[in-house]
Design a protein around this motif. Structure first.
Motif, short mmCIF file in Angstrom:
data_model
loop_
_atom_site.label_atom_id
_atom_site.label_comp_id
_atom_site.label_asym_id
_atom_site.label_seq_id
_atom_site.Cartn_x
_atom_site.Cartn_y
_atom_site.Cartn_z
N GLU A 46 19.98 -21.95 18.59
CA GLU A 46 20.20 -23.41 19.04
C GLU A 46 19.14 -24.02 20.16
OE1 GLU A 46 24.25 -23.92 20.01
OE2 GLU A 46 24.94 -23.51 17.95
N ASP A 47 18.55 -23.04 20.91
CA ASP A 47 17.44 -23.23 21.69
C ASP A 47 16.18 -23.72 21.44
OD1 ASP A 47 19.30 -22.76 23.59
OD2 ASP A 47 18.49 -20.69 24.03
N ILE A 48 16.03 -23.50 19.93
CA ILE A 48 14.67 -23.99 19.42
C ILE A 48 14.29 -25.42 19.61
CG2 ILE A 48 13.15 -24.01 17.11
CD1 ILE A 48 14.71 -21.48 16.64
N PRO A 49 15.38 -26.11 19.31
CA PRO A 49 14.99 -27.82 19.38
C PRO A 49 14.70 -28.08 20.75
CG PRO A 49 16.99 -27.55 18.25
CD PRO A 49 16.64 -26.09 18.63
N LEU A 50 15.09 -27.18 21.72
CA LEU A 50 14.74 -27.48 23.22
C LEU A 50 13.44 -27.14 23.67
CD1 LEU A 50 18.15 -26.50 24.76
CD2 LEU A 50 17.50 -28.87 24.16
N LEU A 51 12.61 -26.41 22.75
CA LEU A 51 11.27 -25.93 23.16
C LEU A 51 10.42 -27.19 23.20
CD1 LEU A 51 11.10 -23.07 20.58
CD2 LEU A 51 11.08 -22.79 23.28
N THR A 52 10.57 -28.20 22.53
CA THR A 52 9.80 -29.37 22.36
C THR A 52 9.99 -30.03 23.99
OG1 THR A 52 10.12 -29.69 20.12
CG2 THR A 52 9.31 -31.44 21.34
#
Length: 125
Positions: A60-66
């Motif tokens: 769920e943290d993947i979208p926050l990488l951007t």
């Protein structure tokens, strides 16, 4: 496709063309007076490794990488982090088109790891 990036590298498989692309990007990011710092790259790469360490727990943290890269880009206007941000956006787009598959994320991490390695090899500070 941006600067020769192919979505299939994320969705299907990495090949020698992928490595050449990563080498060129690493070299570009390490060149000039506005080069991207190794610490900026390593900080982001560390975040990728954290997610990779327990994909199911942290996916769920993947979208926050951007978001994290956008913030770093805003803070460092004279750095080539903006270029890295654009490269990552292309990879993220390919990852999302794969229906967020774990294997696609792992390929994305490998490509970014290659950029980091070639950045350092090319003299990145």
């Amino acid at each position: 496709m941006m600067n020769g990036f192919k979505e299939s590298w994320i969705t299907n498989s990495i090949d020698f063309e992928t490595v050449c692309w990563a080498q060129n990007k690493g070299k570009e990011l390490a060149s000039g007076t506005d080069q991207l710092s190794t610490s900026q790259l390593r900080k982001f790469f560390g975040e990728l490794r954290r997610i990779e360490s327990d994909y199911e727990r942290y996916k769920e943290d993947i979208p926050l990488l951007t978001v994290k890269l956008a913030y770093a880009t805003g803070r460092n206007k004279k750095s080539k982090i903006k270029d890295f941000y654009r490269y990552f956006k292309e990879m993220d787009k390919a990852y999302r088109s794969s229906d967020n598959k774990k294997e696609s994320f792992y390929r994305m991490v490998k490509i970014i790891e290659s950029i980091v390695a070639f950045h350092k090899f090319s003299g990145g500070n």
